[in-house]
Enzyme design. Structure first.
Site, PDB file in Angstrom:
ATOM      1  N   HIS A  16     -17.190  47.753  32.398  1.00 42.31           N
ATOM      2  CA  HIS A  16     -18.141  46.671  32.657  1.00 42.31           C
ATOM      3  C   HIS A  16     -17.387  45.530  33.336  1.00 42.31           C
ATOM      4  CE1 HIS A  16     -21.556  47.883  29.734  1.00 42.31           C
ATOM      5  NE2 HIS A  16     -21.255  48.820  30.604  1.00 42.31           N
ATOM      6  N   ALA A  17     -18.122  44.463  33.614  1.00 40.97           N
ATOM      7  CA  ALA A  17     -17.573  43.395  34.459  1.00 40.97           C
ATOM      8  C   ALA A  17     -16.180  42.933  34.037  1.00 40.97           C
ATOM      9  CB  ALA A  17     -18.537  42.222  34.479  1.00 40.97           C
TER      10      ALA A  17
END
Lengths: 89, 582
Positions: A16-17
């Protein structure tokens, strides 16, 4: 020099980010090419946009390929990051 | 070349370059630059990245200051995406190799990324598309500067590609420049569809991702007859569509001759073709298209402003003007048909959102809840009725006999009030109901003795019978006019009307679709009210059929077990009469 290594994502968030930022930053510290391969798709490990399109969740096994003079150092750094679960857990 | 299928909502064929409105309504005005401009173009892109970076860093500081560290990772991720060297190479490559403008190259590259991100099943990742859009917007804002254009300032003929259009965008678009419309959202009966038909612009909706897949400046063919959109057609397809466009234009012109001809079947049965209109200016258009009256005059537009300020005079003046415009032909005024949210304004203090507005307090129910407000409109209609006995009144959304009686009681009250003041009105004013709930269709025999006419509103009737929200793109494909349940309901209403000697009309979208004309005539409908632009085509079908054949075809269509078979069959029969359209 070319190094290939299979690494499994064990952290909760997968790529994820936040972990993706760390991975891309790590890859960009080195001169060598960093390629990530999953499900027969290869992306540039220094490109945030490409890494996000991998949509790699927890448990995904990724093939990392580093190519160039500092391929060894780059692979070590990437491996340390992934094994440490991106230093978050 | 890419072929996409959607829902055809307004007929016609057109090929033009695309004008894409994205979520922020900007567009890419120019696609190519001259060779000598290429380096400058690359420099523009670099500067735009710098400006966007400065913006993001500023934002990050501001957010850090306001909310703490929580949100910072998002900006960190955005910065990495913006400064992604791989992306930069792709953009500069597109500029250098293809001579694209920086705007167009950015739009192409970001579309590629958003496509592959959207393809991902994991919701977290597919939602990152929003981040991509955000970054793209930052870049484009700098690149486009003052060049951002809007719909009202088009300089060339285009097809408009967008996620969705608001009614106000539809109302302000330039008909001379927007020759076709393709939308992600919507169904056959969405507001956009209704307005597109009224304006006569070929339109396909329900294309899901067309606004992402098409870039401004690409050539797009729109086939509003079949619901097909072709992106960047190859040479032979392009020829085919250009040819079809001019043929269809000739065909439309040829329909004008039908204006003065009567809508009679080959065996001499006259079908009355009326028009559905929303705005007073459409009435003229309807009469020009050969309508023999207005079968549905929607009055909701009156309530668009502040309904509490809407007085009887405004109603009356509007109806009076409409009566003048129809020049003695029939004018059916439908009483207010909106939901509680529209009347009160969604931000009003009195407004409690309903969890299920389509089954909630809307339309006649809302009117019966507030008889004083309802009477304002009823008195105005009654007063207008004194100006001509061609005016009729229609109650929408009736679902039971009690409701009809209650509505008539309020109408009787309104009459009494006028009587007391000695204000004239037509005492024989014809009063009808819209049949648009399955319950009303099934008790049409019970309603018939208490009304002068029925008008089948197929949009809501189908929505309620099939439990499908026509505006929801995920289920819009389940909305089928030829569903056996729908055909049986329509048949029930027509039979009940015939038995009681009550006029039966149809005013839903179904009556304006030529694929159903044979069926409707065959079922025994003598009054069809449609979008004004559909009238010439419908007339042509009617003038080509024999009622005995139509009856046989209708009987056959009623026997199919699935909507697809019936639709296919009717399409086939219509194609024989009007090969130009299918």
């Amino acid at each position: 020099m070319e190094i290939v290594k299979q690494l499994k994502l064990e952290n909760e968030e997968g790529l994820h980010a936040r972990p993706a930022v760390k991975l891309v930053d790590t890859a960009n510290r080195f001169e060598c090419d960093v390629t990530i391969e999953a499900d027969g798709r290869e992306v540039n490990g220094k490109s945030m946009m490409s890494v996000l399109t991998l949509a790699a969740a927890k448990g995904t096994v990724l093939n990392f390929i580093t190519r160039g003079a500092d391929a060894r150092e780059a692979m070590d750094a990437i491996e340390a990051l992934i094994v440490s679960k991106f230093g978050e857990e | 070349m890419e072929i996409r299928r959607g829902i055809p909502v307004s007929p016609g064929i057109v090929v033009r370059q695309a004008f894409v409105l994205d979520s922020e309504d900007y567009r890419i005005p120019r696609r190519f630059v001259a060779d000598r401009e290429i380096e400058g173009e690359i420099e523009r892109f670099r500067q735009a990245v710098k400006a966007a970076e400065a913006e993001l860093i500023g934002l990050k500081k501001e957010v850090l200051h306001k909310t703490g560290t929580e949100v910072v990772p998002i900006f960190e991720a955005h910065l990495r995406m913006l400064l992604d060297g791989h992306m930069h190479e792709e953009v500069t490559g597109q500029i250098r190799d293809n001579g694209f403008t920086a705007e167009f190259a950015v739009s192409r590259v970001f579309r590629k990324y958003s496509k592959s991100m959207k393809a991902v099943r994991d919701a977290f990742f597919s939602e990152r598309v929003v981040d991509l859009f955000d970054i793209q917007k930052r870049l484009q804002r700098t690149l486009l500067g003052k060049q951002r254009e809007d719909l009202s300032h088009l300089t060339e003929e285009v097809v408009l590609v967008a996620h969705n259009l608001t009614p106000s965008q539809m109302a302000t678009l330039d008909r001379k420049k927007v020759l076709g419309i393709a939308l992600d959202a919507g169904g056959r009966t969405s507001h956009t569809a209704i307005v597109a038909r009224a304006l006569g612009i070929p339109t396909v909706v329900g294309l899901e991702t067309i606004s992402i897949d098409v870039s401004g400046g690409q050539i797009v063919a729109i086939d509003g007859n079949r619901g097909i959109v072709v992106v960047e057609p190859d040479e032979s397809a392009l020829d085919g569509y250009r040819n079809a466009e001019s043929k269809y234009r000739d065909f439309s012109r040829s329909l004008i001759k039908y204006r003065r001809l009567s809508a009679k079947t080959t065996d001499g049965v006259r079908i009355r073709l009326l028009a559905n209109v929303e705005f007073p200016w459409e009435i003229k258009n309807a009469v020009e298209n050969g309508a023999s009256g207005i079968g549905l005059y929607r009055t909701e537009f009156l309530y668009a402003e502040d309904p509490r300020k809407l007085d009887e005079e405004t109603h009356y003046e509007t109806y009076k003007k409409a009566l003048e415009a129809v020049a003695g032909e029939e004018l059916v005024i439908r009483t207010m048909d909106i939901g509680a949210d529209k009347l009160l304004g969604a931000d009003s203090l009195d407004h409690v959102p309903e969890s299920n507005p389509f089954l909630g307090c809307r339309s006649i129910r809302l009117c019966l809840e507030d008889p004083d407000m309802f009477k304002v409109q009823l008195r105005a209609i009654l007063r207008a009725s004194a100006l001509g006995d061609n005016l009729r009144l229609m109650f929408p959304m009736i679902s039971s006999l009690e409701e009809l009686r209650q509505a008539k009681l309020v109408l009787a009250d309104a009459r009494e009030e006028l009587d007391k003041k000695g204000i004239p009105y037509n005492r024989n004013l014809k009063v009808g109901v819209m049949i648009e709930t399955p319950s009303a269709a099934l008790i049409a025999d019970l309603l018939a003795p208490e009304v002068d006419f029925f008008s089948i509103g197929t949009n809501d009737l189908i929505q309620y019978a099939l439990a499908v929200d026509r505006g929801n793109e995920r289920v819009a494909s389940l909305y089928k006019a030829t569903h056996p349940a729908v055909l049986r309901l329509i048949n029930t209403v027509v039979r009940a009307g015939q038995k009681a000697g009550v006029d039966v009309a149809m005013c839903g979208e179904m009556s304006g679709d030529i694929a159903f004309t044979i069926l409707l005539v065959g079922l025994g409908l003598k009054n069809l009210s449609t979008a004004p632009t559909a009238i010439p085509e419908i007339k042509q079908v009617i003038r080509s059929i024999d009622t005995k054949d139509a009856k046989r075809i209708a009987r056959r269509a009623m026997k199919f077990q699935t909507s697809e078979e019936a639709a296919e069959y009717l399409m086939e029969k219509t194609r024989k009469i009007l090969p130009e359209v299918f």
